[in-house]
Scaffold this motif. Structure first.
Motif, mmCIF file in Angstrom:
data_model
loop_
_atom_site.group_PDB
_atom_site.id
_atom_site.type_symbol
_atom_site.label_atom_id
_atom_site.label_comp_id
_atom_site.label_asym_id
_atom_site.label_seq_id
_atom_site.Cartn_x
_atom_site.Cartn_y
_atom_site.Cartn_z
ATOM 1 N N MET A 65 0.835 -1.193 0.000
ATOM 2 C CA MET A 65 0.000 0.000 0.000
ATOM 3 C C MET A 65 0.880 1.258 0.000
ATOM 4 S SD MET A 65 -2.668 1.379 2.870
ATOM 5 C CE MET A 65 -1.276 1.716 3.956
ATOM 6 N N TYR A 66 1.926 1.245 0.813
ATOM 7 C CA TYR A 66 2.843 2.368 0.893
ATOM 8 C C TYR A 66 3.508 2.626 -0.462
ATOM 9 C CZ TYR A 66 6.950 5.117 2.142
ATOM 10 O OH TYR A 66 7.916 6.082 2.190
ATOM 11 N N LYS A 68 2.433 1.711 -3.489
ATOM 12 C CA LYS A 68 1.444 2.189 -4.455
ATOM 13 C C LYS A 68 1.123 3.663 -4.232
ATOM 14 C CE LYS A 68 -0.727 -2.234 -5.269
ATOM 15 N NZ LYS A 68 -1.911 -3.091 -5.042
ATOM 16 N N LYS A 69 1.041 4.050 -2.986
ATOM 17 C CA LYS A 69 0.704 5.437 -2.657
ATOM 18 C C LYS A 69 1.847 6.395 -2.977
ATOM 19 C CE LYS A 69 -0.728 8.289 1.241
ATOM 20 N NZ LYS A 69 -0.960 8.316 2.679
ATOM 21 N N ASN A 70 3.078 5.968 -2.705
ATOM 22 C CA ASN A 70 4.212 6.875 -2.814
ATOM 23 C C ASN A 70 5.033 6.725 -4.082
ATOM 24 O OD1 ASN A 70 4.166 8.360 -0.176
ATOM 25 N ND2 ASN A 70 4.083 6.250 0.530
ATOM 26 N N ILE A 72 3.698 4.964 -7.030
ATOM 27 C CA ILE A 72 2.786 4.686 -8.133
ATOM 28 C C ILE A 72 3.197 3.425 -8.876
ATOM 29 C CG2 ILE A 72 1.618 5.678 -10.141
ATOM 30 C CD1 ILE A 72 2.619 8.436 -9.160
#
Length: 73
Positions: A65-66, A68-70, A72
């Motif tokens: 998740m981290y 994907k969020k930071n 991409i």
């Protein structure tokens, strides 16, 4: 002059490395670089009713998740 440096890493594998018992999984990288094992221990403290495998999966999910969020991915 413009800097044309790429900031991406593409990993392509065929499983040969894993068959040779090399520590080349994403989790091996994250464990060493970002401390997934440390996070797993924290999840075990927070959720003692869950198994170690469940807590390790929570740690891995957190890092995915981290990323994907930071980054991409």
């Amino acid at each position: 002059m413009q800097n044309n440096t790429l900031n991406e890493l593409l990993i392509i594998g065929n499983g040969f490395d894993l068959q040779c018992k090399l520590k080349t999984k994403y989790t091996d990288f994250f464990s060493k670089k970002y401390g997934i094992d440390f996070l797993t221990e924290k999840y075990i403290e927070k959720f003692p009713e869950q198994t170690v495998i469940q807590c390790k999966q929570k740690a891995i999910d957190f890092f995915l998740m981290y990323l994907k969020k930071n980054f991409i991915i």
